[in-house]
Scaffold this active site. Sequence first.
Site, PDB file in Angstrom:
ATOM      1  N   GLN A 133       0.838  -1.197   0.000  1.00 39.71           N
ATOM      2  CA  GLN A 133       0.000   0.000   0.000  1.00 39.71           C
ATOM      3  C   GLN A 133       0.874   1.249   0.000  1.00 39.71           C
ATOM      4  O   GLN A 133       1.996   1.254   0.512  1.00 39.71           O
ATOM      5  CB  GLN A 133      -0.957  -0.009   1.180  1.00 39.71           C
ATOM      6  CG  GLN A 133      -0.338   0.186   2.543  1.00 39.71           C
ATOM      7  CD  GLN A 133      -1.370   0.014   3.652  1.00 39.71           C
ATOM      8  OE1 GLN A 133      -2.053  -1.013   3.728  1.00 39.71           O
ATOM      9  NE2 GLN A 133      -1.505   1.025   4.500  1.00 39.71           N
ATOM     10  N   GLY A 159       9.555  21.839  13.889  1.00 38.04           N
ATOM     11  CA  GLY A 159      10.503  22.477  14.793  1.00 38.04           C
ATOM     12  C   GLY A 159      10.579  21.768  16.116  1.00 38.04           C
ATOM     13  O   GLY A 159      11.014  20.628  16.215  1.00 38.04           O
ATOM     14  N   GLU A 202      11.664  27.723  18.640  1.00 35.52           N
ATOM     15  CA  GLU A 202      12.137  28.029  19.988  1.00 35.52           C
ATOM     16  C   GLU A 202      13.596  28.499  19.946  1.00 35.52           C
ATOM     17  O   GLU A 202      14.486  27.677  19.960  1.00 35.52           O
ATOM     18  CB  GLU A 202      11.981  26.795  20.868  1.00 35.52           C
ATOM     19  CG  GLU A 202      10.528  26.302  20.932  1.00 35.52           C
ATOM     20  CD  GLU A 202      10.333  25.130  21.865  1.00 35.52           C
ATOM     21  OE1 GLU A 202      11.108  24.959  22.829  1.00 35.52           O
ATOM     22  OE2 GLU A 202       9.411  24.355  21.629  1.00 35.52           O
ATOM     23  N   TYR A 203      13.828  29.831  19.910  1.00 32.59           N
ATOM     24  CA  TYR A 203      12.849  30.905  19.896  1.00 32.59           C
ATOM     25  C   TYR A 203      13.307  31.976  18.928  1.00 32.59           C
ATOM     26  O   TYR A 203      14.523  32.251  18.849  1.00 32.59           O
ATOM     27  CB  TYR A 203      12.716  31.523  21.284  1.00 32.59           C
ATOM     28  CG  TYR A 203      12.221  30.528  22.300  1.00 32.59           C
ATOM     29  CD1 TYR A 203      10.863  30.266  22.442  1.00 32.59           C
ATOM     30  CD2 TYR A 203      13.123  29.843  23.096  1.00 32.59           C
ATOM     31  CE1 TYR A 203      10.413  29.354  23.381  1.00 32.59           C
ATOM     32  CE2 TYR A 203      12.671  28.923  24.033  1.00 32.59           C
ATOM     33  CZ  TYR A 203      11.317  28.670  24.165  1.00 32.59           C
ATOM     34  OH  TYR A 203      10.878  27.749  25.083  1.00 32.59           O
ATOM     35  N   TYR A 270       4.013  26.109  30.341  1.00 34.40           N
ATOM     36  CA  TYR A 270       4.537  25.024  31.171  1.00 34.40           C
ATOM     37  C   TYR A 270       6.059  25.080  31.068  1.00 34.40           C
ATOM     38  O   TYR A 270       6.613  25.883  30.319  1.00 34.40           O
ATOM     39  CB  TYR A 270       3.998  23.661  30.723  1.00 34.40           C
ATOM     40  CG  TYR A 270       3.819  23.490  29.231  1.00 34.40           C
ATOM     41  CD1 TYR A 270       4.915  23.359  28.383  1.00 34.40           C
ATOM     42  CD2 TYR A 270       2.553  23.450  28.657  1.00 34.40           C
ATOM     43  CE1 TYR A 270       4.754  23.200  27.011  1.00 34.40           C
ATOM     44  CE2 TYR A 270       2.379  23.294  27.300  1.00 34.40           C
ATOM     45  CZ  TYR A 270       3.488  23.156  26.479  1.00 34.40           C
ATOM     46  OH  TYR A 270       3.323  23.009  25.118  1.00 34.40           O
TER      47      TYR A 270
END
Length: 424
Positions: A133, A159, A202-203, A270
């Site tokens: 497949q 990222g 980041e970042y 967080y």
Amino acid sequence: MLTLHRPRARLRALAAAACTAALGATLLGVAGMSPAGAAPAAQPAAAPAAAEAAPTAAGDKVIGYFTNWGTYDRNYHVKNIVTSGSADKLTHINYAFGNVQNGKCTIGDSYADYEKAYTAEESVDGVADTWDQELRGNFNQLRKLKELHPDIKVLWSFGGWSWSGGFGEAAQNPAAFAKSCYDLVEDPRWADVFDGIDIDWEYPNACGPTCDTSGRDAYGELLGELRKSFGNDNLITSAITADGSDGGKIDAVDYAGAAQHLDWYLPMTYDFFGAFAAQGPTAPHSPLTSYPGIPTEGFNSDAAISKLKSLGIPSEKLLLGIGFYGRGWTGVTQSEPGGSATGAAAGTYEAGIEDYKVLKSSCPATGTVAGTAYAHCGNDWWSYDTPETIGTKMEYKNEQGLGGTFFWELSSDTTNGELIKAIS
């Protein structure tokens, strides 16, 4: 994402080990420290008082990250999204991660993404993959999931902590980057699987695993080119810093200007504190608000949300982030936050990090602070969210009129979806 997130480049034979390492490394530094010498960004004029007086109705987006490396040691597959009941709660899934290399979007893990053959027992619909497949792996399983739950949208996230180093080069030619991303996401083999793209840099113009110096406007220019390539029929979102400190990472970028190109932001509320500061002080990694003794002012969800809103970013374009994991120290004698430690507590995949599904039994919560829970058991001290503290955060999300909730990540929840079912 996590932040518990970020895969690392690996040979397929070493995939499981590398994926495990990525989980915690990516968590590190989501809030982070502001780059040395970074100047606070100029802020736009405040919106008229009348405009601020009208509250915005809260949104109901529920977005969960699904990691491609979770299919290895964690043995978490798309089918588990169904059996846990999570599929009934999700509105969107962010598939983590695609890589960013040589200024382009690239495949993160071809085996997990589209090559792994699933047995009938492992498959979402009980049908085994065949050798010939065209599409297998997670992508095909996500296709099957969407057939069962057609309202769920899937975005491919690029990222993350480990793979953000390529964005600086991408920003040098954002049009070429955007075209490469569109061509990959819309590859005919899996174009029907994805409904858009999520950027986890980041970042920008700040420091993560490396320091970016592309400038204050590079992020918005890159997103603008993505919008041109993907058009308005595809979703474009971005996970961003939640560093609400003065002169911190939010101030390093024109997030207000870039917001016009995005459907919504995912501020990573967080990883503010953790055993990357080995001796402590102990502190909750995902505080909703400040509290007396917090180690760094501005490192809490409310500070980040308030700062982003003050820039003029609409509430409905901001989502509240929740970690489905804990961060912990060992060598701790003090039950309340603020104690000293000797290092990171032991974790299943990485020291200092553990899934909620483990912590709820191994180190049950003993207290709450700033809208989240903490636990002191033996010499270990952990912080994490519980169904009860998620309820508190949902009240905040609704009061602020935010667009919804997102979390890192699906495999950290219990087999019956205890945490996601607390999201309202």
